[in-house]
Structure formats: structure tokens, C-alpha cells
Write a protein that holds these residues in place. Structure first.
Motif, mmCIF file in Angstrom:
data_model
loop_
_atom_site.group_PDB
_atom_site.id
_atom_site.type_symbol
_atom_site.label_atom_id
_atom_site.label_comp_id
_atom_site.label_asym_id
_atom_site.label_seq_id
_atom_site.Cartn_x
_atom_site.Cartn_y
_atom_site.Cartn_z
ATOM 1 N N GLY A 96 12.820 -13.823 56.539
ATOM 2 C CA GLY A 96 12.747 -12.369 56.626
ATOM 3 C C GLY A 96 11.325 -11.870 56.662
ATOM 4 N N MET A 97 10.489 -12.315 55.735
ATOM 5 C CA MET A 97 9.067 -11.976 55.717
ATOM 6 C C MET A 97 8.269 -13.260 55.499
ATOM 7 S SD MET A 97 8.792 -8.632 56.138
ATOM 8 C CE MET A 97 7.308 -7.947 55.389
ATOM 9 N N TYR A 98 6.971 -13.155 55.572
ATOM 10 C CA TYR A 98 6.126 -14.336 55.424
ATOM 11 C C TYR A 98 6.224 -14.914 54.018
ATOM 12 C CZ TYR A 98 2.140 -17.336 54.792
ATOM 13 O OH TYR A 98 1.354 -18.425 54.492
ATOM 14 N N VAL A 99 6.329 -16.256 53.939
ATOM 15 C CA VAL A 99 6.294 -16.974 52.660
ATOM 16 C C VAL A 99 5.414 -18.207 52.842
ATOM 17 C CG1 VAL A 99 8.579 -16.194 51.884
ATOM 18 C CG2 VAL A 99 8.386 -18.293 53.235
ATOM 19 N N ASP A 100 4.952 -18.764 51.720
ATOM 20 C CA ASP A 100 4.050 -19.915 51.763
ATOM 21 C C ASP A 100 4.657 -21.114 52.470
ATOM 22 O OD1 ASP A 100 2.168 -18.464 50.425
ATOM 23 O OD2 ASP A 100 2.647 -19.267 48.440
ATOM 24 N N ALA A 101 5.977 -21.231 52.418
ATOM 25 C CA ALA A 101 6.652 -22.416 52.970
ATOM 26 C C ALA A 101 6.436 -22.575 54.474
ATOM 27 C CB ALA A 101 8.142 -22.360 52.666
ATOM 28 N N ILE A 102 6.088 -21.508 55.158
ATOM 29 C CA ILE A 102 5.903 -21.612 56.605
ATOM 30 C C ILE A 102 4.435 -21.467 56.990
ATOM 31 C CG2 ILE A 102 8.228 -20.790 57.164
ATOM 32 C CD1 ILE A 102 7.078 -18.049 57.685
ATOM 33 N N GLU A 103 3.539 -21.760 56.029
ATOM 34 C CA GLU A 103 2.118 -21.587 56.279
ATOM 35 C C GLU A 103 1.636 -22.407 57.461
ATOM 36 O OE1 GLU A 103 -2.221 -22.049 54.023
ATOM 37 O OE2 GLU A 103 -0.348 -22.374 52.913
ATOM 38 N N ASP A 104 2.111 -23.656 57.569
ATOM 39 C CA ASP A 104 1.637 -24.541 58.623
ATOM 40 C C ASP A 104 2.353 -24.324 59.957
ATOM 41 O OD1 ASP A 104 -0.124 -25.732 56.827
ATOM 42 O OD2 ASP A 104 1.358 -27.220 56.184
ATOM 43 N N SER A 105 3.429 -23.539 59.946
ATOM 44 C CA SER A 105 4.201 -23.373 61.171
ATOM 45 C C SER A 105 4.396 -21.897 61.537
ATOM 46 C CB SER A 105 5.574 -24.045 61.017
ATOM 47 O OG SER A 105 6.289 -23.496 59.915
ATOM 48 N N TRP A 106 3.541 -21.028 61.024
ATOM 49 C CA TRP A 106 3.741 -19.592 61.220
ATOM 50 C C TRP A 106 3.721 -19.199 62.698
ATOM 51 C CZ3 TRP A 106 0.136 -16.637 63.736
ATOM 52 C CH2 TRP A 106 -1.162 -17.134 63.829
ATOM 53 N N GLN A 107 2.958 -19.951 63.511
ATOM 54 C CA GLN A 107 2.859 -19.599 64.925
ATOM 55 C C GLN A 107 4.193 -19.736 65.650
ATOM 56 O OE1 GLN A 107 -0.337 -22.377 65.354
ATOM 57 N NE2 GLN A 107 -1.781 -20.781 65.983
ATOM 58 N N ALA A 108 5.068 -20.606 65.145
ATOM 59 C CA ALA A 108 6.378 -20.791 65.771
ATOM 60 C C ALA A 108 7.270 -19.568 65.570
ATOM 61 C CB ALA A 108 7.061 -22.031 65.195
ATOM 62 N N TYR A 109 6.893 -18.700 64.648
ATOM 63 C CA TYR A 109 7.691 -17.516 64.335
ATOM 64 C C TYR A 109 7.121 -16.246 64.970
ATOM 65 C CZ TYR A 109 9.810 -20.451 60.716
ATOM 66 O OH TYR A 109 10.477 -21.452 60.044
ATOM 67 N N CYS A 110 6.081 -16.382 65.763
ATOM 68 C CA CYS A 110 5.407 -15.197 66.301
ATOM 69 C C CYS A 110 5.275 -15.268 67.821
ATOM 70 C CB CYS A 110 4.011 -15.052 65.692
ATOM 71 S SG CYS A 110 4.018 -14.785 63.896
ATOM 72 N N LEU A 111 5.281 -14.080 68.427
ATOM 73 C CA LEU A 111 5.039 -13.942 69.859
ATOM 74 C C LEU A 111 4.044 -12.796 70.075
ATOM 75 C CD1 LEU A 111 8.642 -14.221 71.380
ATOM 76 C CD2 LEU A 111 6.790 -15.906 71.562
ATOM 77 N N PRO A 112 3.370 -12.772 71.225
ATOM 78 C CA PRO A 112 2.491 -11.634 71.511
ATOM 79 C C PRO A 112 3.279 -10.328 71.472
ATOM 80 C CG PRO A 112 2.091 -13.421 73.057
ATOM 81 C CD PRO A 112 3.315 -13.807 72.276
ATOM 82 N N ALA A 113 2.720 -9.340 70.825
ATOM 83 C CA ALA A 113 3.389 -8.044 70.696
ATOM 84 C C ALA A 113 3.178 -7.226 71.966
ATOM 85 C CB ALA A 113 2.856 -7.294 69.485
ATOM 86 N N GLN A 114 4.282 -6.792 72.575
ATOM 87 C CA GLN A 114 4.225 -5.879 73.713
ATOM 88 C C GLN A 114 4.271 -4.447 73.177
ATOM 89 O OE1 GLN A 114 3.879 -7.322 76.793
ATOM 90 N NE2 GLN A 114 3.893 -9.257 75.642
ATOM 91 N N HIS A 115 3.487 -3.584 73.797
ATOM 92 C CA HIS A 115 3.376 -2.208 73.297
ATOM 93 C C HIS A 115 4.103 -1.248 74.227
ATOM 94 C CE1 HIS A 115 0.916 1.667 72.849
ATOM 95 N NE2 HIS A 115 1.649 1.568 71.766
ATOM 96 N N CYS A 116 4.859 -0.338 73.648
ATOM 97 C CA CYS A 116 5.521 0.716 74.404
ATOM 98 C C CYS A 116 5.232 2.045 73.718
ATOM 99 C CB CYS A 116 7.032 0.475 74.479
ATOM 100 S SG CYS A 116 7.939 1.771 75.365
#
Length: 346
Positions: free
Chosen positions: A289-309
Motif C-alpha cells: 500500500g505504501m513504502y516499507v523497508d522490506a522493498i528497499e532494494d526493489s522499490w523501482q519495480a513498484y514505480c513508473l514514470p508519472a504522466q501529468h494531466c
């Protein structure tokens, strides 16, 4: 002369319904040759059912509408009846029932648009529309040139939503536009109460015509044929023609700030914190749901470039693959439905 009534109907497409999926268009005409020709020339992606007998059509439409409501295909909004003051009543909505609707394989059988001929011997088109007046399906009536006044009167009385003359050389094109427009209006009407409640919270994009236009372009680009409002994270869950899910996560500036503060306060990776602060990346922490320490090494897999509207406010969005665990089983796609429909007709 072609008469095609569209008073204010396109305005309905400036706003989103909370869900939308393909439905069944019903054609009623005593001329079987015309029905066969219509079925042959119609866009193959428009699911439809034809009737030569008006009475049989009315029975089927009523039963299909009852089945749609009885199988959880309508979204229920409940109120606290113990509180006498209407202003103080608590509204209760199970928002997950919106996207769970996709698990019902009968959803495509929902009758949303009725196309009926006026000049039928046993029961004319106006009488058919009167008989179905209590149902939410939208109505288009075919007329001859001599029946224009009848159609105008029926439109003004609210019995029909469109009318078309059969002898128009572009009638199929106009019919396709009418079915699409009224199909959208059907879902707008079905979800109007729920949408008003949600719009006051974190779903303001439902009322933003700029976002509506963006989502319309995405639907065409990726062949998304159905969508459902998604609660956590806020956004829309799309399904393409073959039933593949895609989650469009939509955040406001306040939502992006909340992600940044959560990652910063948790001592998240510098790259993640900086990207969130600059509103350049959009996260979908599907496991937490939100950022936690457990995904510190893999955070990039949970993110994409933000498109703006930039609409009535700033929105940030991205399209994510939906993890399988969000859906309790396989999806009966629109492609499967049309294939089964064709097999039954053969």
C-alpha cells in the motif's frame, strides 16, 4: 432527410461513469430480412439480439434486466435508516463491488440500448417503448418519413432517446453513433448516485472532462473495452478485448505528496524520495500500500514514470500490470462472449 436527435447527449461523454462494459443491443422489427441485413452489416463488436415479435422482445428485455439486477450487476448504496435527519444519515458503499462486477460472466447480456421499428402490425414502436418505460435501457426508434411527427412527440414525452429514418443511406453510421452515445449514457445514469458521493471524496477525476478525454484516448490506443473504478490505489481498472487487466493509478498533487512524505519519514532510498518529491515517478506498492523497508532494494519495480494531466486540477497517472491476486479467478472476456454468441447463432 435524415433526422438524428442528439440534444445534449454528447455532453454525457464529458464525464465518466464509475464502471462501463460492453452490453447487448436489442433490435425489434417485424421485417426479418431487415434484421438479417442489419446483423450482417453491423459492427461485429456490437453484441446484439434480434426479435421479429415485439411481445417476445419485451419479455426477454424485462427478464434480462431483472437478471442483471439479481446477479449483483447493479451497485447498491445503503443509508442509515435509523437516523431521521436526511442530512445526518451515514451512506454505506462497498466500493470493491464495483470492480468485482467483472467476475460475472453475464454482464455482457445487460440490455442497454433498444432499437425498435415504429411501423409494426401488432404493436408499434411507441407502444413497445411505453411498455419498457420503467427500465433503464435507452431507446432508438426507426421511422419512415411519414412518421416524423410521431417520433418527435415520443422524444418530447421521454419515451425514446433517438430516432432515425430507415431510408437514410448513412443509417448504419448514425446508428453506431447512437448506440455508442446512449450506451455511455446508460452507465452514467446507472452510477449517478454513487458517483456524486465519490466525487466529493478522492475521485474528482470522474467529473473532469480533460481526464475523460484522456481516458477515451487510452481506451482506443490499448483496446480497453471495459473499466471499473478502483479504490486502493485510486484509479481505473481496465480490461482489453481479450480480458487482460491494466490498472491506471491516478493521483492528485496531494496524493503524490502523501507518498513522498511516507517514503521520506520511513527513511526510504534517496532515489525514491527524490523522484516522489519531484513528482516524476508514480508508485503502486501492490504488496504494502505504501513504502516499507522490506522493498528497499526493489522499490523501482513498484514505480513508473508519472504522466501529468492538467485538468481542473493536476493529476498524475501511470498504467500498471495488475497482480493476479487482485482477481479471484479467470476473466470471461468480451472476445470469449462474442465467440460464444457466434457459435450459438450457427
Amino acid at each position: 432527410m435524415t433526422i438524428f436527435i442528439d440534444y445534449s447527449l454528447p455532453l454525457m461523454e464529458k464525464f465518466l461513469s464509475v464502471y462501463q462494459h460492453p452490453t447487448t443491443t436489442v433490435f425489434i422489427d417485424d421485417n426479418q430480412r431487415f434484421l438479417d441485413s442489419l446483423s450482417f452489416q453491423l459492427d461485429p463488436r456490437i453484441a446484439h439480439k434480434t426479435f421479429q415479435n415485439a411481445g417476445e422482445a419485451i419479455t426477454w428485455i424485462r427478464e434480462a434486466s431483472r437478471n442483471a439486477a439479481g446477479r449483483g450487476l447493479s451497485i447498491e448504496v445503503s443509508y442509515d435508516e435509523q437516523v431521521l435527519s436526511l442530512e445526518r444519515r451515514v451512506v454505506s458503499v462497498d466500493l470493491e463491488q464495483i470492480y468485482r462486477r467483472v467476475m460475472n460472466p453475464q454482464r455482457f447480456l445487460t440490455p442497454s440500448v433498444l432499437v425498435v421499428d415504429y411501423a409494426m402490425p401488432q404493436m408499434n414502436g411507441v407502444a413497445v417503448c411505453e411498455a419498457l418505460g420503467s427500465l433503464p435501457c435507452k431507446k432508438i426508434m426507426f421511422t419512415g418519413q411519414a412518421d416524423d411527427k410521431v417520433a418527435i412527440d415520443a422524444f418530447n414525452l421521454g419515451l425514446i432517446d433517438h430516432f432515425l429514418t430507415k431510408n437514410d443511406h448513412a443509417v448504419l453510421d448514425h446508428l453506431a453513433v447512437g448506440i455508442r452515445t446512449l450506451g455511455n449514457a446508460f452507465f452514467v445514469d446507472q452510477s449517478s448516485t454513487l458517483k456524486e458521493l465519490l466525487g466529493r471524496q478522492s475521485h474528482s477525476f470522474l467529473f473532469d472532462p480533460v481526464m475523460t478525454d484522456l481516458i477515451g484516448r487510452l481506451r482506443k490506443q490499448y483496446d480497453f473495452v471495459e473499466y471499473y473504478l478502483f479504490l486502493n490505489p485510486t484509479g481505473l481498472l481496465f480490461f482489453d478485448f481479450h480480458g487482460t487487466p491494466t490498472l491506471m493509478v491516478i493521483e492528485t498533487e496531494a496524493g503524490m505528496l502523501a507518498h513522498f512524505e511516507a517514503a521520506r519519514d520511513a527513511g526510504g532510498p534517496a532515489g525514491l524520495v527524490a523522484g516522489l518529491e519531484a513528482m516524476q515517478i508514480l508508485p503502486f506498492f501492490s504488496d504494502t500500500g505504501m513504502y516499507v523497508d522490506a522493498i528497499e532494494d526493489s522499490w523501482q519495480a513498484y514505480c513508473l514514470p508519472a504522466q501529468h494531466c492538467q485538468g481542473q486540477q493536476d493529476y498524475f497517472w501511470a498504467l500498471f500490470d495488475l497482480p493476479c491476486r487482485y482477481l479471484p479467478g479467470p476473466i470471461y472476456s468480451y472476445a470469449d462472449f462474442l465467440s460464444d454468441l457466434l457459435k450459438r447463432r450457427q
